[in-house]
Design a protein around this motif. Structure first.
Motif, mmCIF file in Angstrom:
data_model
loop_
_atom_site.group_PDB
_atom_site.id
_atom_site.type_symbol
_atom_site.label_atom_id
_atom_site.label_comp_id
_atom_site.label_asym_id
_atom_site.label_seq_id
_atom_site.Cartn_x
_atom_site.Cartn_y
_atom_site.Cartn_z
ATOM 1 N N THR A 1 -35.559 141.697 41.185
ATOM 2 C CA THR A 1 -36.190 140.753 41.043
ATOM 3 C C THR A 1 -37.390 140.884 39.769
ATOM 4 O OG1 THR A 1 -36.111 139.667 43.032
ATOM 5 C CG2 THR A 1 -37.818 138.855 42.036
ATOM 6 N N THR B 1 -32.790 138.274 45.661
ATOM 7 C CA THR B 1 -32.908 137.613 46.938
ATOM 8 C C THR B 1 -32.954 136.195 46.813
ATOM 9 O OG1 THR B 1 -33.609 139.640 48.149
ATOM 10 C CG2 THR B 1 -33.673 137.370 49.095
ATOM 11 N N ASP B 2 -33.864 135.540 45.956
ATOM 12 C CA ASP B 2 -34.045 134.284 45.844
ATOM 13 C C ASP B 2 -34.425 133.867 44.527
ATOM 14 O OD1 ASP B 2 -34.900 131.457 46.397
ATOM 15 O OD2 ASP B 2 -37.027 132.116 46.825
ATOM 16 N N PRO B 3 -33.251 133.521 43.721
ATOM 17 C CA PRO B 3 -33.427 133.515 42.176
ATOM 18 C C PRO B 3 -34.144 132.258 41.983
ATOM 19 C CG PRO B 3 -31.059 133.854 42.770
ATOM 20 C CD PRO B 3 -31.871 133.867 44.121
ATOM 21 N N SER C 1 -26.965 137.062 43.868
ATOM 22 C CA SER C 1 -27.977 137.299 44.864
ATOM 23 C C SER C 1 -27.764 138.141 45.727
ATOM 24 C CB SER C 1 -28.530 135.890 45.539
ATOM 25 O OG SER C 1 -29.106 136.084 46.348
ATOM 26 N N ASN D 1 -39.490 138.904 45.908
ATOM 27 C CA ASN D 1 -38.134 139.126 46.527
ATOM 28 C C ASN D 1 -38.384 139.473 48.078
ATOM 29 O OD1 ASN D 1 -35.118 139.703 46.116
ATOM 30 N ND2 ASN D 1 -35.856 141.546 46.949
#
Length: 287
Positions: free
Chosen positions: A112, A133-135, A155, A187
């Protein structure tokens, strides 16, 4: 443990050929394409910058998988510029600025923080990320179903419910699970919040210990002694890069460590419910 194939998929960019053209796909059990990939001009010479936040086996494997996928596609005339920020965000920003000014064909962001840095620095060069993990929360894309502009990727959102179920199998009477992470990494914050939410449903308390860099990881692990029945090391790059420090404390105090990547088992974790990060890197390179 068999690595997961489910990937919280974000569309993959055929960047070496069509710039910002995308192929969409999301939420399947395996990464799939909804459109045919364009043919690759294997005679062209490409320049690709790779920026990685820190060295540890999982992220190193992502880079290896990415390169292997391109080679399997017949794209071999590539000059790679591999850069590693060694956990320092100022260095990550400097690498991003360097890449933005070099007229590269593609930038590959691993994790990230480095992906955020290149997206901020460059709005024209095709950018593919992995191990994010969390775009959306990280500001890389607005919609995982339809990445826009010059950015796309894959992801590594871990299914925390299955991860916690594995911990319960290993420690049936588990009441508290310790987590070690860098609170400055978006992330990790996102994933820890997801784990806390799921743990509450299972009657498990999450005990947090933070470390802003790898030198603080051992002290963070030590702070969990007497407070945690097991230690969960998810995909936080600071914790994973100093995993041996966690393992040392855990072994001395007979606390099982359950990981979120397969390479951590080789380094001393008792088990992992995890992705194979080489496969994750390949997913980014296959398109």
């Amino acid at each position: 443990m068999r690595p997961l194939s489910r990937m919280g998929m974000v569309a993959l960019l055929a960047a070496l050929v069509v710039g910002a053209g995308v192929v969409a796909g999301c939420g399947s059990e395996s990464a799939t394409n909804d459109a045919a990939s364009p043919s690759v001009d294997t005679s062209k010479e490409f320049k690709i910058g790779i920026t990685q936040i820190v060295s540890h086996p999982a992220l190193d494997a992502s880079a290896e998988g990415f390169k292997e996928a391109l080679a399997e596609k017949g794209v071999t005339n590539i000059t790679y510029d591999d850069q590693n920020a060694q956990g320092d965000m100022a260095t990550a920003a400097s690498i991003a600025q360097k890449f933005a000014g070099e007229g590269l064909d593609l930038i590959f962001g691993i994790a990230t923080p480095t992906s955020q840095a290149v997206v901020k620095a460059d709005q024209t060069t095709p950018i593919v990320f992995t191990a994010v993990t969390d775009p959306v929360g990280a500001g890389l894309v607005k919609n995982v179903e339809a990445p826009e502009a010059n950015v796309t990727g894959v992801s590594d959102m871990l299914p925390v419910d299955s991860h916690l179920e594995l911990i319960k199998q290993i420690v049936p009477d588990v009441k508290t699970v310790g987590v070690i992470y860098n609170a400055g990494e978006a992330n990790s914050v996102y994933l820890i919040e997801a784990e806390k939410e799921q743990a509450a449903k299972m009657g498990i308390e999450i005990v947090e210990a933070t470390a802003s860099n790898s030198s603080e990881v051992q002290a963070a692990a030590q702070s969990l002694v007497g407070r945690a029945d097991a230690i969960s090391v998810l995909t936080d790059n600071t914790a994973v890069s100093a995993l041996e420090s966690i393992i040392k404390v855990a072994q001395q105090n007979k606390i099982p460590v359950i990981a979120g990547d397969t390479d951590s088992v080789k380094r001393g974790a008792v088990a992992a419910y995890a992705f194979d990060y080489k496969d994750l890197g390949k997913q980014a390179g296959y398109q």
